[in-house]
Design a protein around this motif. Structure first.
Motif, PDB file in Angstrom:
ATOM      1  N   LEU A  19      62.069  85.965  89.870  1.00 14.08           N
ATOM      2  CA  LEU A  19      61.766  85.087  88.736  1.00 14.08           C
ATOM      3  C   LEU A  19      63.022  84.365  88.256  1.00 14.08           C
ATOM      4  CD1 LEU A  19      59.338  87.229  86.551  1.00 14.08           C
ATOM      5  CD2 LEU A  19      58.792  85.168  87.836  1.00 14.08           C
ATOM      6  N   GLN A  20      64.122  85.110  88.139  1.00 14.67           N
ATOM      7  CA  GLN A  20      65.387  84.520  87.692  1.00 14.67           C
ATOM      8  C   GLN A  20      65.823  83.402  88.635  1.00 14.67           C
ATOM      9  OE1 GLN A  20      67.059  85.226  84.874  1.00 14.67           O
ATOM     10  NE2 GLN A  20      68.538  83.645  85.366  1.00 14.67           N
ATOM     11  N   LYS A  21      65.740  83.648  89.934  1.00 16.81           N
ATOM     12  CA  LYS A  21      66.141  82.639  90.909  1.00 16.81           C
ATOM     13  C   LYS A  21      65.251  81.405  90.829  1.00 16.81           C
ATOM     14  CE  LYS A  21      67.256  81.909  95.765  1.00 16.81           C
ATOM     15  NZ  LYS A  21      67.685  80.596  95.439  1.00 16.81           N
ATOM     16  N   PHE A  22      63.945  81.606  90.658  1.00 17.81           N
ATOM     17  CA  PHE A  22      63.025  80.478  90.547  1.00 17.81           C
ATOM     18  C   PHE A  22      63.363  79.626  89.323  1.00 17.81           C
ATOM     19  CE2 PHE A  22      59.151  78.475  89.003  1.00 17.81           C
ATOM     20  CZ  PHE A  22      58.766  77.770  90.125  1.00 17.81           C
ATOM     21  N   ALA A  23      63.640  80.276  88.189  1.00 10.07           N
ATOM     22  CA  ALA A  23      63.975  79.544  86.964  1.00 10.07           C
ATOM     23  C   ALA A  23      65.267  78.752  87.154  1.00 10.07           C
ATOM     24  CB  ALA A  23      64.102  80.508  85.788  1.00 10.07           C
ATOM     25  N   GLU A  24      66.277  79.387  87.749  1.00 12.50           N
ATOM     26  CA  GLU A  24      67.553  78.697  87.992  1.00 12.50           C
ATOM     27  C   GLU A  24      67.365  77.516  88.932  1.00 12.50           C
ATOM     28  OE1 GLU A  24      70.339  81.583  89.434  1.00 12.50           O
ATOM     29  OE2 GLU A  24      70.279  82.729  87.579  1.00 12.50           O
ATOM     30  N   ASP A  25      66.631  77.738  90.027  1.00 11.62           N
ATOM     31  CA  ASP A  25      66.400  76.663  90.996  1.00 11.62           C
ATOM     32  C   ASP A  25      65.637  75.496  90.369  1.00 11.62           C
ATOM     33  OD1 ASP A  25      67.690  78.230  92.856  1.00 11.62           O
ATOM     34  OD2 ASP A  25      65.857  78.823  93.930  1.00 11.62           O
ATOM     35  N   SER A  26      64.680  75.808  89.511  1.00  2.00           N
ATOM     36  CA  SER A  26      63.908  74.754  88.842  1.00  2.00           C
ATOM     37  C   SER A  26      64.801  73.928  87.927  1.00  2.00           C
ATOM     38  CB  SER A  26      62.758  75.354  88.034  1.00  2.00           C
ATOM     39  OG  SER A  26      61.837  75.972  88.876  1.00  2.00           O
ATOM     40  N   ARG A  27      65.664  74.596  87.174  1.00  2.76           N
ATOM     41  CA  ARG A  27      66.580  73.874  86.275  1.00  2.76           C
ATOM     42  C   ARG A  27      67.562  73.000  87.056  1.00  2.76           C
ATOM     43  NH1 ARG A  27      65.949  74.971  81.100  1.00  2.76           N
ATOM     44  NH2 ARG A  27      65.147  76.975  80.462  1.00  2.76           N
ATOM     45  N   ILE A  28      68.091  73.534  88.137  1.00  6.57           N
ATOM     46  CA  ILE A  28      69.040  72.765  88.959  1.00  6.57           C
ATOM     47  C   ILE A  28      68.351  71.521  89.534  1.00  6.57           C
ATOM     48  CG2 ILE A  28      70.344  72.809  91.119  1.00  6.57           C
ATOM     49  CD1 ILE A  28      70.994  75.782  90.445  1.00  6.57           C
ATOM     50  N   ALA A  29      67.147  71.703  90.046  1.00  6.32           N
ATOM     51  CA  ALA A  29      66.396  70.573  90.609  1.00  6.32           C
ATOM     52  C   ALA A  29      66.068  69.545  89.527  1.00  6.32           C
ATOM     53  CB  ALA A  29      65.116  71.065  91.275  1.00  6.32           C
ATOM     54  N   GLU A  50      60.878  81.965  82.343  1.00  6.94           N
ATOM     55  CA  GLU A  50      61.700  82.782  81.456  1.00  6.94           C
ATOM     56  C   GLU A  50      60.832  83.562  80.473  1.00  6.94           C
ATOM     57  OE1 GLU A  50      64.312  79.753  80.057  1.00  6.94           O
ATOM     58  OE2 GLU A  50      65.675  80.003  81.757  1.00  6.94           O
ATOM     59  N   THR A  51      59.735  82.983  80.029  1.00 16.99           N
ATOM     60  CA  THR A  51      58.806  83.689  79.147  1.00 16.99           C
ATOM     61  C   THR A  51      58.177  84.866  79.884  1.00 16.99           C
ATOM     62  OG1 THR A  51      58.331  81.647  77.944  1.00 16.99           O
ATOM     63  CG2 THR A  51      56.743  83.444  77.712  1.00 16.99           C
ATOM     64  N   VAL A  52      57.799  84.663  81.125  1.00 22.78           N
ATOM     65  CA  VAL A  52      57.235  85.744  81.937  1.00 22.78           C
ATOM     66  C   VAL A  52      58.259  86.861  82.092  1.00 22.78           C
ATOM     67  CG1 VAL A  52      56.446  86.369  84.255  1.00 22.78           C
ATOM     68  CG2 VAL A  52      55.595  84.302  83.179  1.00 22.78           C
ATOM     69  N   MET A  53      59.519  86.503  82.289  1.00 22.03           N
ATOM     70  CA  MET A  53      60.571  87.512  82.421  1.00 22.03           C
ATOM     71  C   MET A  53      60.692  88.335  81.140  1.00 22.03           C
ATOM     72  SD  MET A  53      63.384  85.262  84.604  1.00 22.03           S
ATOM     73  CE  MET A  53      64.672  85.755  83.538  1.00 22.03           C
ATOM     74  N   GLU A  54      60.623  87.675  79.996  1.00 21.49           N
ATOM     75  CA  GLU A  54      60.718  88.377  78.715  1.00 21.49           C
ATOM     76  C   GLU A  54      59.545  89.331  78.518  1.00 21.49           C
ATOM     77  OE1 GLU A  54      61.056  85.428  75.671  1.00 21.49           O
ATOM     78  OE2 GLU A  54      62.921  84.633  76.486  1.00 21.49           O
TER      79      GLU A  54
END
Length: 63
Positions: A19-29, A50-54
């Motif tokens: 999940l963390q990697k997906f969020a980071e990749d989405s922000r970078i893109a 990030e909400t799902v992670m929380e």
């Protein structure tokens, strides 16, 4: 009828790491795109992830 074997391999890394990697990749893109609908969609996906992670973290702590 031929039965197919199910793929039982697990993806690398924990659920939280993926999940963390997906969020980071989405922000970078999203940062690479000009302002617009596509960029906002990627940012929204990052926020939702990030909400799902929380929520996942809160459920894990309750056990």
């Amino acid at each position: 009828m031929v039965k197919r074997k199910r793929n039982r391999s697990r993806p690398p890394g924990s659920f939280e790491e993926r999940l963390q990697k997906f969020a980071e990749d989405s922000r970078i893109a999203a940062r690479k795109l000009p302002p617009g609908r596509e960029r906002e969609t990627l940012m929204k996906k990052a926020r939702q992830t990030e909400t799902v992670m929380e929520v996942s973290e809160q459920l894990t702590l309750r056990k």
